[in-house]
Design an enzyme around this catalytic site. Structure first.
Site, PDB file in Angstrom:
ATOM      1  N   LYS A  97      -3.136  30.653  16.463  1.00  0.00           N
ATOM      2  CA  LYS A  97      -4.595  30.439  16.399  1.00  0.00           C
ATOM      3  C   LYS A  97      -5.294  31.227  17.508  1.00  0.00           C
ATOM      4  O   LYS A  97      -4.624  31.707  18.441  1.00  0.00           O
ATOM      5  CB  LYS A  97      -4.882  28.940  16.546  1.00  0.00           C
ATOM      6  CG  LYS A  97      -4.379  28.370  17.871  1.00  0.00           C
ATOM      7  CD  LYS A  97      -4.352  26.856  17.859  1.00  0.00           C
ATOM      8  CE  LYS A  97      -3.910  26.345  19.231  1.00  0.00           C
ATOM      9  NZ  LYS A  97      -3.729  24.887  19.251  1.00  0.00           N
ATOM     10  N   ARG A 104      -7.647  12.712  18.393  1.00  0.00           N
ATOM     11  CA  ARG A 104      -8.316  13.968  18.097  1.00  0.00           C
ATOM     12  C   ARG A 104      -8.292  14.087  16.582  1.00  0.00           C
ATOM     13  O   ARG A 104      -9.018  13.385  15.907  1.00  0.00           O
ATOM     14  CB  ARG A 104      -7.627  15.128  18.838  1.00  0.00           C
ATOM     15  CG  ARG A 104      -8.500  16.357  18.928  1.00  0.00           C
ATOM     16  CD  ARG A 104      -7.881  17.480  19.757  1.00  0.00           C
ATOM     17  NE  ARG A 104      -6.634  17.991  19.181  1.00  0.00           N
ATOM     18  CZ  ARG A 104      -6.008  19.082  19.632  1.00  0.00           C
ATOM     19  NH1 ARG A 104      -6.496  19.752  20.673  1.00  0.00           N
ATOM     20  NH2 ARG A 104      -4.903  19.504  19.077  1.00  0.00           N
ATOM     21  N   TYR A 156     -21.987  41.379  44.887  1.00  0.00           N
ATOM     22  CA  TYR A 156     -23.121  40.465  44.736  1.00  0.00           C
ATOM     23  C   TYR A 156     -23.121  39.387  45.806  1.00  0.00           C
ATOM     24  O   TYR A 156     -22.084  38.791  46.107  1.00  0.00           O
ATOM     25  CB  TYR A 156     -23.056  39.778  43.369  1.00  0.00           C
ATOM     26  CG  TYR A 156     -23.630  40.611  42.237  1.00  0.00           C
ATOM     27  CD1 TYR A 156     -24.939  41.076  42.281  1.00  0.00           C
ATOM     28  CD2 TYR A 156     -22.858  40.907  41.131  1.00  0.00           C
ATOM     29  CE1 TYR A 156     -25.458  41.822  41.237  1.00  0.00           C
ATOM     30  CE2 TYR A 156     -23.368  41.651  40.081  1.00  0.00           C
ATOM     31  CZ  TYR A 156     -24.680  42.113  40.146  1.00  0.00           C
ATOM     32  OH  TYR A 156     -25.195  42.845  39.125  1.00  0.00           O
ATOM     33  N   MET A 213     -19.959  41.403  36.200  1.00  0.00           N
ATOM     34  CA  MET A 213     -19.811  41.315  34.743  1.00  0.00           C
ATOM     35  C   MET A 213     -18.809  42.337  34.210  1.00  0.00           C
ATOM     36  O   MET A 213     -17.952  42.022  33.378  1.00  0.00           O
ATOM     37  CB  MET A 213     -21.167  41.524  34.053  1.00  0.00           C
ATOM     38  CG  MET A 213     -21.103  41.345  32.547  1.00  0.00           C
ATOM     39  SD  MET A 213     -22.664  41.692  31.720  1.00  0.00           S
ATOM     40  CE  MET A 213     -23.706  40.390  32.339  1.00  0.00           C
TER      41      MET A 213
HETATM   42  C1  LIG Z   1      -2.465  24.689  19.748  1.00  0.00           C
HETATM   43  C2  LIG Z   1      -1.551  23.716  19.123  1.00  0.00           C
HETATM   44  C3  LIG Z   1      -0.163  23.822  19.315  1.00  0.00           C
HETATM   45  C4  LIG Z   1       0.446  24.759  20.332  1.00  0.00           C
HETATM   46  O1  LIG Z   1       0.268  24.185  21.617  1.00  0.00           O
HETATM   47  P1  LIG Z   1       0.751  24.870  22.977  1.00  0.00           P
HETATM   48  O2  LIG Z   1       0.428  23.853  24.010  1.00  0.00           O
HETATM   49  O3  LIG Z   1      -0.062  26.109  23.134  1.00  0.00           O
HETATM   50  O4  LIG Z   1       2.191  25.164  22.865  1.00  0.00           O
HETATM   51  C5  LIG Z   1       0.645  22.973  18.576  1.00  0.00           C
HETATM   52  N1  LIG Z   1       0.116  22.051  17.730  1.00  0.00           N
HETATM   53  C6  LIG Z   1      -1.215  21.900  17.567  1.00  0.00           C
HETATM   54  C7  LIG Z   1      -1.723  20.864  16.628  1.00  0.00           C
HETATM   55  C8  LIG Z   1      -2.092  22.713  18.258  1.00  0.00           C
HETATM   56  O5  LIG Z   1      -3.406  22.551  18.093  1.00  0.00           O
END
Ligand SMILES: *Cc1c(COP(=O)(O)O)cnc(C)c1O
Length: 345
Positions: free
Chosen positions: A36, A129, A245, A293
């Site tokens: 992701k 969640r 800055y 920046m």
């Molecule tokens: C992002 C995510 C993972 C991976 O988690 P890491 O801590 O990056 O290894 C696994 N399962 C779910 C549901 C996630 O959202």
């Protein structure tokens, strides 16, 4: 490769090495990969290609936009979408290139009404969640669904707290209670907790990309992503000269500076002001004053030969950079911006 003054060097063999270590730590369970957020900022398509070449079969993205961006999924690979299906996702989901991870009663109903098909299901074991409730599963919520993988997610796997075992126990209680072919609980930190957390499939993200989620992984996980920036100017500042800055750094003696083409708009955030460093080979070049920046000022007294047009790397060992900046290892990866020319070596 275009000639951007900023690039991100990505180490394919380190990525593969990290997956192999996590795979081995997962024991008999298969080891997948969370890709992701564009592979945590590295490039999801390339990550998927390199890891599938190493034997990884199960991939996870957050949204259907991310799934679509990957294009067609190669034969024998599986892609799941963590956020499930909204009404507006149904057409993409029904196309069958990826499976939704159903998270709510509404999503389960929507999937059934749409004709069903193979899916995954997230069950909440205490994080509050995403995920359906175990009591709803007991009441038959999943009846009639074709579930490939039943998932849950650990809230505190990077800490030693009783909640880890509690979630693991509650998840294990669902064994044999659903038609799911496989069960999956552990992220990167969860894999480090031991074999009892692996179930049938693990799904690391962070540790694949060089993050060290727990001490058990230290010394085993290799750095994958290294920012590299070009020097735009070398200059001398006299004793008493002000740097950057708000003049937060004032030279106590004559000093040599290099101005680098990287800044907070690239994800090198202001937490590195006065605490980060660049590297010329092994030589550390401390950050002086505020991160701008698009620019960064480092002390190059220790590198007399560096000049305009030369490249330096940015210290980006993730645990170390997290301590220096106050950012999480996750933020350090996912914040890496679009101005980097990403290249795999
Ligand atoms: C992002 C995510 C993972 C991976 O988690 P890491 O801590 O990056 O290894 C696994 N399962 C779910 C549901 C996630 O959202």
């Amino acid at each position: 490769m275009c000639d951007s003054p900023l690039r991100l060097r990505l180490d394919r063999s380190a990525l593969v090495h990290n997956w192999q270590w996590l795979d081995q730590r997962s024991g008999a369970a298969a080891c997948g990969a969370a890709i992701k957020a564009d592979g945590y900022g590295l490039g999801a398509g390339e990550v998927m290609r390199h890891l599938s070449g190493a034997g990884c079969r199960d991939f996870f993205v957050a949204t259907w936009a991310e799934a679509n961006a990957l294009g067609s999924v190669a034969e024998g690979l599986s892609l799941s979408v963590f956020h499930g299906v909204r009404a507006e996702d149904m057409a993409a989901a029904r196309a069958g290139r990826a499976r939704p991870v159903l998270n709510t009663r509404e999503q389960v109903q929507r999937w059934k009404d749409g004709g069903g098909g193979l899916c995954d299901v997230m069950v909440d074991t205490g994080m509050n969640r995403l995920g359906v409730a175990p009591v709803d599963i007991a009441a038959g919520l999943l009846d009639g669904l074709m579930v490939e993988t039943l998932l849950s997610h650990l809230a505190c796997a990077d800490e030693d707290v009783p909640m880890n075992a509690a979630q693991c126990t509650d998840f294990a209680a669902l064994k044999g209670r659903t038609g799911a072919r496989r069960m999956s609980l552990a992220n990167s930190a969860g894999i480090c907790l031991g074999g009892g957390y692996a179930f049938d499939l693990t799904r690391p993200g962070l540790a694949l990309y060089g993050g060290v989620p727990r001490m058990e992984a230290a010394g085993h996980i290799r750095q994958v992503a290294t920012p590299e920036a070009q020097i735009l100017q070398r200059r001398r500042v006299g004793a008493g000269g002000k740097v950057g800055y708000n003049a937060t750094f004032i030279a106590e003696r004559d000093m040599e500076l290099a101005i680098l083409n990287i800044g907070y708009a690239d994800g090198y955030l202001r937490g590195f002001s006065g605490s980060g460093h660049a590297l010329a080979g092994q030589v550390k070049l401390p950050v002086l004053g505020r991160v701008s920046m698009d620019l960064l000022i480092v002390n190059v007294d220790a590198a007399p030969d560096l000049g305009e047009g030369d490249w330096v790397s940015i210290g980006y060992d993730l645990p170390e950079a997290a301590t220096a900046s106050g950012l999480s290892q996750y933020e350090l990866l996912t914040g890496l911006g679009p101005r980097f020319n990403r290249y795999w070596g």
